[in-house]
Design an enzyme around this catalytic site. Sequence first.
Site, short mmCIF file in Angstrom:
data_model
loop_
_atom_site.label_atom_id
_atom_site.label_comp_id
_atom_site.label_asym_id
_atom_site.label_seq_id
_atom_site.Cartn_x
_atom_site.Cartn_y
_atom_site.Cartn_z
N GLU A 108 0.83 -1.27 -0.05
CA GLU A 108 0.11 0.05 -0.07
C GLU A 108 0.92 1.30 -0.04
OE1 GLU A 108 -2.52 -1.38 3.30
OE2 GLU A 108 -4.13 -0.84 2.03
N GLU A 128 -3.72 -9.52 3.53
CA GLU A 128 -4.42 -9.11 4.83
C GLU A 128 -5.44 -10.09 5.22
OE1 GLU A 128 -3.28 -7.04 2.68
OE2 GLU A 128 -2.40 -5.12 3.49
#
Length: 284
Positions: A108, A128
């Site tokens: 990210e 995740e």
Amino acid sequence: MSETLRIEDRGTHLLATLDRPEKRNAIDQELVDALHALCARLEVERRTLVLAGAGGSFAAGADIAQLRERRAPDALAGINTRCFQRIRALPMPVIAVLDGYALGGGAELAYAADIRIGTPTLKIGNPETGLGIIAAAGATWRLPQIVGDALASEMLLTGRILGADEALAAGLVSAVLEPEAALARATELAERVAALDPAATQATKRALLAPAHEHPRIELSEQAVLFESDEKMRRMTDFLERRGRSSGNRPAERGSADTSPGETNSAPSSAAATSRADTDQEQR
Ligand code: COA
């Protein structure tokens, strides 16, 4: 000053290296704080940022030991999200050199950059959901913009990690180079940016980051400001005067270079124009 974010002033740009190799540069609170401090500096100094990781990894994610202890109020505070948003919004370009792992929060952080360059060992993606959380620091809205909905959905819903070739094919990185060459390419790009008009670069970045509904209003208002700038006048006058001088010196040569048989020479070919612009740039 943080020990885990090494910052080198390279004149044209800052090189910031995540330097926590024993933890694969996992992004902990100390790194988040250091990145905020770096942003505060770059919001004032307005220079290009090159982001890299030490020890053969970019960043293997947010620090899972710290993540495990975080609760709902921490999620709502958006510890990584706000940090990466601030990096995304830096006035000048951000270039990420992605060597090895760029996973979870590390990916990210990479998605927040304007330009990404990979190395052959790149492994990029968002595992995740396997840890019982979502990728909440930009992946769900930035990754689809970069690689398209289909691949972003597949990556985020299945945790599939891309290697360098796939990342290149998907446009997630713009080049794949050995680590030293990747850093050299980032440096070259930062130097190139430094030769351009910083006001125009910043306006371009604001336009690139603007939501769809703001176009084309934002381009027009940015351009209106630039059309009045001394720097625009100086750069354009400089270009025209140099052209005038060279065409005065070598009329026959120019005519033959710009004109193919059967063409008029009223406008140069776009390839010739581009190469001239490149040359002009390098001369500055
Ligand atoms: N958070 C905290 N620590 C991490 C980490 C992370 N995201 N990623 C790696 N580390 C730590 C490991 O716990 C290990 O620490 P230790 O030596 O004290 O045990 C150290 O970094 C080295 O990791 P290790 O797994 O031994 O290295 P590896 O080269 O075999 O594997 C990875 C590298 C990246 C494949 C593996 O560490 C991994 O899967 N990390 C988590 C990736 C992830 O899920 N990221 C998303 C988080 S949002």
